[in-house]
Enzyme design. Structure first.
Site, PDB file in Angstrom:
ATOM      1  N   GLN A 105       0.853  -1.197   0.000  1.00 11.59           N
ATOM      2  CA  GLN A 105       0.000   0.000   0.000  1.00 11.59           C
ATOM      3  C   GLN A 105       0.890   1.249   0.000  1.00 11.59           C
ATOM      4  OE1 GLN A 105      -3.585  -0.594   2.880  1.00 11.59           O
ATOM      5  NE2 GLN A 105      -1.970  -1.966   3.615  1.00 11.59           N
ATOM      6  N   ASN A 106       2.189   1.009   0.118  1.00 10.08           N
ATOM      7  CA  ASN A 106       3.133   2.123   0.255  1.00 10.08           C
ATOM      8  C   ASN A 106       3.514   2.703  -1.103  1.00 10.08           C
ATOM      9  OD1 ASN A 106       2.996   1.443   2.936  1.00 10.08           O
ATOM     10  ND2 ASN A 106       4.918   0.298   2.939  1.00 10.08           N
ATOM     11  N   HIS A 123      -1.380   1.411  -4.278  1.00  9.54           N
ATOM     12  CA  HIS A 123      -1.750   2.827  -4.141  1.00  9.54           C
ATOM     13  C   HIS A 123      -0.862   3.728  -4.966  1.00  9.54           C
ATOM     14  CE1 HIS A 123      -3.845   1.814  -0.064  1.00  9.54           C
ATOM     15  NE2 HIS A 123      -4.476   1.334  -1.106  1.00  9.54           N
ATOM     16  N   CYS A 161      -4.021  17.860 -22.804  1.00  9.45           N
ATOM     17  CA  CYS A 161      -5.399  18.360 -22.611  1.00  9.45           C
ATOM     18  C   CYS A 161      -5.462  19.571 -21.704  1.00  9.45           C
ATOM     19  CB  CYS A 161      -6.291  17.248 -22.038  1.00  9.45           C
ATOM     20  SG  CYS A 161      -5.933  16.869 -20.311  1.00  9.45           S
ATOM     21  N   GLY A 198       2.759  -4.587   8.927  1.00 11.91           N
ATOM     22  CA  GLY A 198       2.739  -3.137   9.089  1.00 11.91           C
ATOM     23  C   GLY A 198       1.555  -2.411   8.513  1.00 11.91           C
ATOM     24  N   THR A 199       0.350  -3.025   8.633  1.00  8.54           N
ATOM     25  CA  THR A 199      -0.833  -2.305   8.178  1.00  8.54           C
ATOM     26  C   THR A 199      -1.914  -2.379   9.251  1.00  8.54           C
ATOM     27  OG1 THR A 199      -2.525  -2.074   6.435  1.00  8.54           O
ATOM     28  CG2 THR A 199      -1.774  -4.321   6.941  1.00  8.54           C
ATOM     29  N   SER A 200      -2.687  -1.295   9.357  1.00  7.95           N
ATOM     30  CA  SER A 200      -3.789  -1.308  10.329  1.00  7.95           C
ATOM     31  C   SER A 200      -4.934  -2.184   9.811  1.00  7.95           C
ATOM     32  CB  SER A 200      -4.286   0.118  10.569  1.00  7.95           C
ATOM     33  OG  SER A 200      -4.593   0.738   9.319  1.00  7.95           O
ATOM     34  N   ALA A 242       8.647  -4.972  12.404  1.00  7.80           N
ATOM     35  CA  ALA A 242       9.036  -5.769  11.232  1.00  7.80           C
ATOM     36  C   ALA A 242      10.554  -5.883  11.113  1.00  7.80           C
ATOM     37  CB  ALA A 242       8.485  -5.114   9.969  1.00  7.80           C
TER      38      ALA A 242
END
Ligand code: APR
Length: 258
Positions: A105-106, A123, A161, A198-200, A242
């Site tokens: 997700q980092n 992400h 554009c 390391g993720t909530s 970690a």
């Protein structure tokens, strides 16, 4: 032997002979590289800055300069960071387990810097900019050389554009790049073990991947010094940082290899 060592031993036992490992990581894996997480009290980014004002698609449309400057501030904070022993341990797992995929997700590129070769950046990444309108398809990357300079400090503009340029990171209220989420789900369901680090475990759809893996028969391991949403569903919960736990795990697996 203390509880953490016992849990690391139990994890090594689960990983013995495994063919397919998926590692799902969040901001916590980069904490020991000196980077802030998002939700930890006091130090978390969203504990200090308002995500509604600074982290959503509508906030960028409402005030492009404010959000562009905030994202540039976050990027500057990440730019000097180096991988820590946790990142390197995950990269080393590729020498011990036939198929290792990292779903992160980092947006800090630290897994790649540490040597991981198959990284799904759910992400996005600060390493690339794109047209806000994705005028030539999702994503429409725009290099710094191609971008048209913005007036009075406003973000640069798309040469195709005229829409604003923005970092290729997923903001709240945005969907993930379709191909990435599809592959992340696929490898999660195909995994023998998912190692979550390391993720909530709060933000969707990343937070659902462990459940996809478990439902398809995978064992689930969670590494976090604090409590999170994944731990209660894990076969093994290693309550440790970690950067401490993962090198011990790799050392144990290497020792068994010999
Ligand atoms: N090792 C492992 N985990 C750690 C460490 C460490 N050394 N230090 C802290 N943690 C844990 C915290 O206990 C917390 O549970 O890391 C977790 C970080 O959680 P969040 O701050 O919510 O970050 P994350 O889960 O990655 O957020 C997901 O939310 O804002 C969005 O897009 C952003 O990708 C982010 C997503």
């Amino acid at each position: 032997m203390n509880a953490i060592q016992a849990h690391i031993e139990a994890t090594a036992a689960l990983l013995r002979g495994v063919e397919r490992l998926v590692v799902l990581t969040g901001a916590g894996i980069s904490k020991e590289s000196g980077l802030a997480t998002f939700r930890e009290p006091l130090t978390g980014i969203w504990a200090r800055y308002d995500p509604v004002k600074l982290g959503t698609r509508r906030s960028f449309q409402r005030d492009p300069k404010l959000v562009w400057d905030f994202l540039a501030f976050l990027h500057a904070g990440i730019a000097g960071a180096e991988p820590n022993p946790g990142h390197y341990a995950i990269a080393e797992l590729e020498a011990l387990i036939p198929e290792v995929v990292v779903i992160t997700q980092n947006i800090d590129n630290l897994h790649q810097k540490a040597g991981s070769t198959d990284v799904i950046e759910l992400h996005g990444s600060f390493g690339r900019n794109k047209c806000f309108a994705d005028c030539r398809g999702n994503p429409t990357y725009v290099s710094d050389e191609e971008a048209l300079p913005g007036a009075d400090g406003a973000p640069p503009r798309c040469p195709h554009c005229g829409a604003y340029i923005r970092p290729d990171v997923v903001l709240f209220e945005e969907t993930l790049p379709p191909g990435l989420l599809g592959r992340a789900k696929w490898v999660s369901r195909a995994s023998d073990v998912m190692l979550v680090v390391g993720t909530s475990g709060i933000v969707q759809p990343a937070a659902s991947l462990p459940y996809w893996a478990v439902r398809a028969g995978a064992k689930l391991i969670d590494v976090n010094p604090g409590m999170d949403e994944i731990g209660p569903a894990a076969d093994v919960f290693i309550q440790a940082p970690a950067g401490e736990a993962l090198p011990l795990l790799v050392e144990m697996l290497r020792h068994e290899e010999m």
